[in-house]
Design a protein around this motif. Structure first.
Motif, mmCIF file in Angstrom:
data_model
loop_
_atom_site.group_PDB
_atom_site.id
_atom_site.type_symbol
_atom_site.label_atom_id
_atom_site.label_comp_id
_atom_site.label_asym_id
_atom_site.label_seq_id
_atom_site.Cartn_x
_atom_site.Cartn_y
_atom_site.Cartn_z
ATOM 1 N N CYS A 117 0.827 -1.208 0.000
ATOM 2 C CA CYS A 117 0.000 0.000 0.000
ATOM 3 C C CYS A 117 0.865 1.264 0.000
ATOM 4 O O CYS A 117 0.567 2.232 -0.722
ATOM 5 C CB CYS A 117 -0.926 0.002 1.213
ATOM 6 S SG CYS A 117 -2.262 -1.207 1.127
ATOM 7 N N MET A 118 1.922 1.276 0.795
ATOM 8 C CA MET A 118 2.791 2.457 0.827
ATOM 9 C C MET A 118 3.458 2.663 -0.529
ATOM 10 O O MET A 118 3.589 3.797 -1.007
ATOM 11 C CB MET A 118 3.833 2.324 1.929
ATOM 12 C CG MET A 118 3.258 2.328 3.353
ATOM 13 S SD MET A 118 2.332 3.834 3.773
ATOM 14 C CE MET A 118 0.620 3.295 3.488
ATOM 15 N N TYR A 119 3.869 1.597 -1.180
ATOM 16 C CA TYR A 119 4.476 1.708 -2.510
ATOM 17 C C TYR A 119 3.474 2.255 -3.520
ATOM 18 O O TYR A 119 3.818 3.087 -4.367
ATOM 19 C CB TYR A 119 4.982 0.333 -2.952
ATOM 20 C CG TYR A 119 5.523 0.297 -4.361
ATOM 21 C CD1 TYR A 119 6.754 0.874 -4.681
ATOM 22 C CD2 TYR A 119 4.801 -0.320 -5.381
ATOM 23 C CE1 TYR A 119 7.254 0.842 -5.974
ATOM 24 C CE2 TYR A 119 5.287 -0.356 -6.681
ATOM 25 C CZ TYR A 119 6.515 0.229 -6.965
ATOM 26 O OH TYR A 119 6.994 0.196 -8.249
ATOM 27 N N LEU A 120 2.234 1.798 -3.431
ATOM 28 C CA LEU A 120 1.202 2.232 -4.367
ATOM 29 C C LEU A 120 0.588 3.590 -4.000
ATOM 30 O O LEU A 120 -0.190 4.141 -4.766
ATOM 31 C CB LEU A 120 0.088 1.177 -4.446
ATOM 32 C CG LEU A 120 0.503 -0.187 -4.998
ATOM 33 C CD1 LEU A 120 -0.630 -1.195 -4.836
ATOM 34 C CD2 LEU A 120 0.930 -0.081 -6.453
ATOM 35 N N GLY A 121 0.916 4.096 -2.820
ATOM 36 C CA GLY A 121 0.368 5.375 -2.387
ATOM 37 C C GLY A 121 -1.046 5.288 -1.867
ATOM 38 O O GLY A 121 -1.815 6.243 -1.998
ATOM 39 N N ILE A 122 -1.414 4.157 -1.249
ATOM 40 C CA ILE A 122 -2.780 3.937 -0.768
ATOM 41 C C ILE A 122 -2.813 4.068 0.755
ATOM 42 O O ILE A 122 -2.130 3.304 1.455
ATOM 43 C CB ILE A 122 -3.290 2.543 -1.173
ATOM 44 C CG1 ILE A 122 -3.216 2.363 -2.695
ATOM 45 C CG2 ILE A 122 -4.714 2.331 -0.683
ATOM 46 C CD1 ILE A 122 -3.574 0.954 -3.153
ATOM 47 N N PRO A 123 -3.598 4.975 1.316
ATOM 48 C CA PRO A 123 -3.708 5.094 2.774
ATOM 49 C C PRO A 123 -4.307 3.830 3.395
ATOM 50 O O PRO A 123 -5.073 3.100 2.754
ATOM 51 C CB PRO A 123 -4.644 6.294 2.969
ATOM 52 C CG PRO A 123 -4.578 7.053 1.683
ATOM 53 C CD PRO A 123 -4.379 6.024 0.616
#
Length: 388
Positions: free
Chosen positions: A234-240
């Motif tokens: 999620c952090m890599y994809l930019g998802i909170p």
């Protein structure tokens, strides 16, 4: 049972692999025991080994970091190199923005066992996570521009069951109490649960399923326990992320990084109020992930990881080599994932659990890309046939 399967896998490895140059294990202790018995270097690749490093708070959410250290010492008492893959930098690295990260987490009682931890700390190398291929192909993305409609939230509940683990039925009741105008939920639950969706805007899926990756690619946010792999993706994809950590120290630490740095939120028990607040703050949380330059670690490629492993092997050659021919064993779960290096040929064999995304498989994939000779099917059949 599991013990019998492990014993058969050990026997099969003994017949087909002999004494390898190195055993690499991703928190799988049977492969490590095989390496210890053969007198060859053992390299551990996991996310837990970072807890050998100083600076983490002693207690988080009723759990203690010493639990992680004791498990590591019990399963992997020695290692030629301990590689910690982490989506966030560690306190020992001195990285973190003022008022966030670990600076306020409470480390006043770290002196008692710190020297004990430092015995192993010198062997720990901290790298960014090795992401699976399909996540890398999605790539980091900018803010979503959904034309009308509520945010779409992926909800993932792990099959890991511990005392204090969330009840899937409770989560479904909470999600159903949030109106369709406030969010749509794609809920991924372990297979075999006798539960039903509480509302039309709550879609249920049994995991593992091929539907998860497309749902994640379209997600505005993720609600989950605080397992390291999904949070890293999620952090890599930019998802909170709205994290509801299990009663394990490493999950409490993972969730703390998310909440303290504004990459998401943390709750001890999922609530409708928390879900509504999370859905309303998605733009702000997403912006914090994009703006970060000091906490989140960039991903590590399989090639970069392999160079660290090669360095460890060069410093710690095998003590004994009675059986020639085998070059490498990779641990990837109860069954094994391995790479054999014989006569300048690299052969990849994967006997992994169904649906697993083993780190070992990614390293094997990288090694195969460097060698045109591949004979996977025959070796896979031979090892799997001997384990059943």
């Amino acid at each position: 049972g599991g013990f019998r399967l492990n014993a058969l896998a050990m026997a099969a490895a003994d017949r087909y692999l002999g004494t390898p140059d190195v055993v690499i294990t991703d928190y799988e202790c049977v492969c490590a025991q095989y390496g210890y018995s053969r007198g060859c270097p053992v390299v551990t690749v996991d996310q837990q080994s970072k807890y050998f490093l100083p600076g983490f708070p002693h207690e988080l959410g009723g759990t203690h970091y010493w639990d992680e250290v004791e498990r590591l010492r019990m399963f992997f008492p020695c290692a030629a190199r301990r590689v910690a893959l982490s989506y966030f930098d560690t306190p020992a690295g001195g990285v973190g923005r003022p008022g966030t990260g670990w600076s306020e987490a409470g480390r006043s009682d770290m002196t008692g066992n710190q020297t004990e931890v430092l015995r192993e700390a010198e062997d720990v190398v901290v790298l960014g996570c090795v992401l699976r291929t399909d996540i890398r192909e999605l790539g980091p993305r900018g803010p979503r521009r959904r034309l009308g409609g509520p945010p779409r939230l992926v909800v993932y509940l792990s099959s890991q069951r511990l005392p204090g683990s969330p009840d899937p039925a409770d989560w479904l009741r909470v999600l159903g109490s949030v109106s369709a105008g406030e969010a749509h939920f794609d809920v991924f639950l372990p297979a075999g649960l006798a539960v039903e969706a509480a509302a039309a805007h709550v879609t249920l899926w049994e995991a593992p399923t091929d539907a998860f990756l497309p749902a994640l690619a379209e997600a505005d946010g993720v609600i989950t326990t605080a397992g390291h792999t999904l949070l890293a993706e999620c952090m890599y994809l930019g998802i909170p992320v709205l994290a509801v950590p299990l009663p394990l120290y490493e999950q409490q630490a993972n969730a703390l990084v998310i909440s303290r740095n504004g990459f998401g939120m943390q709750q001890s028990v999922l609530s409708a109020a928390g879900v509504r607040e999370f859905a309303g703050r998605l733009d702000v949380l997403r912006a914090a992930i994009r703006a970060d330059t000091s906490v989140l670690k960039p991903p590590t490629t399989p090639g970069e990881l392999w160079r660290v492993i090669e360095g460890a092997v060069a410093q710690h050659p095998p003590a004994v080599r009675p059986v020639p021919g085998a070059g490498l064993v990779l641990g990837g779960g109860v069954q094994s994932v391995g790479v054999l290096r014989t006569d300048q040929r690299v052969s990849f064999l994967a006997v992994a659990r169904s649906g697993s995304t083993s780190l070992a498989a990614l390293v094997g994939e990288y090694l195969i890309s460097r060698d045109p000779w591949l004979d996977a099917d025959n070796l896979r059949e031979r090892l799997w046939g001997s384990c059943t």
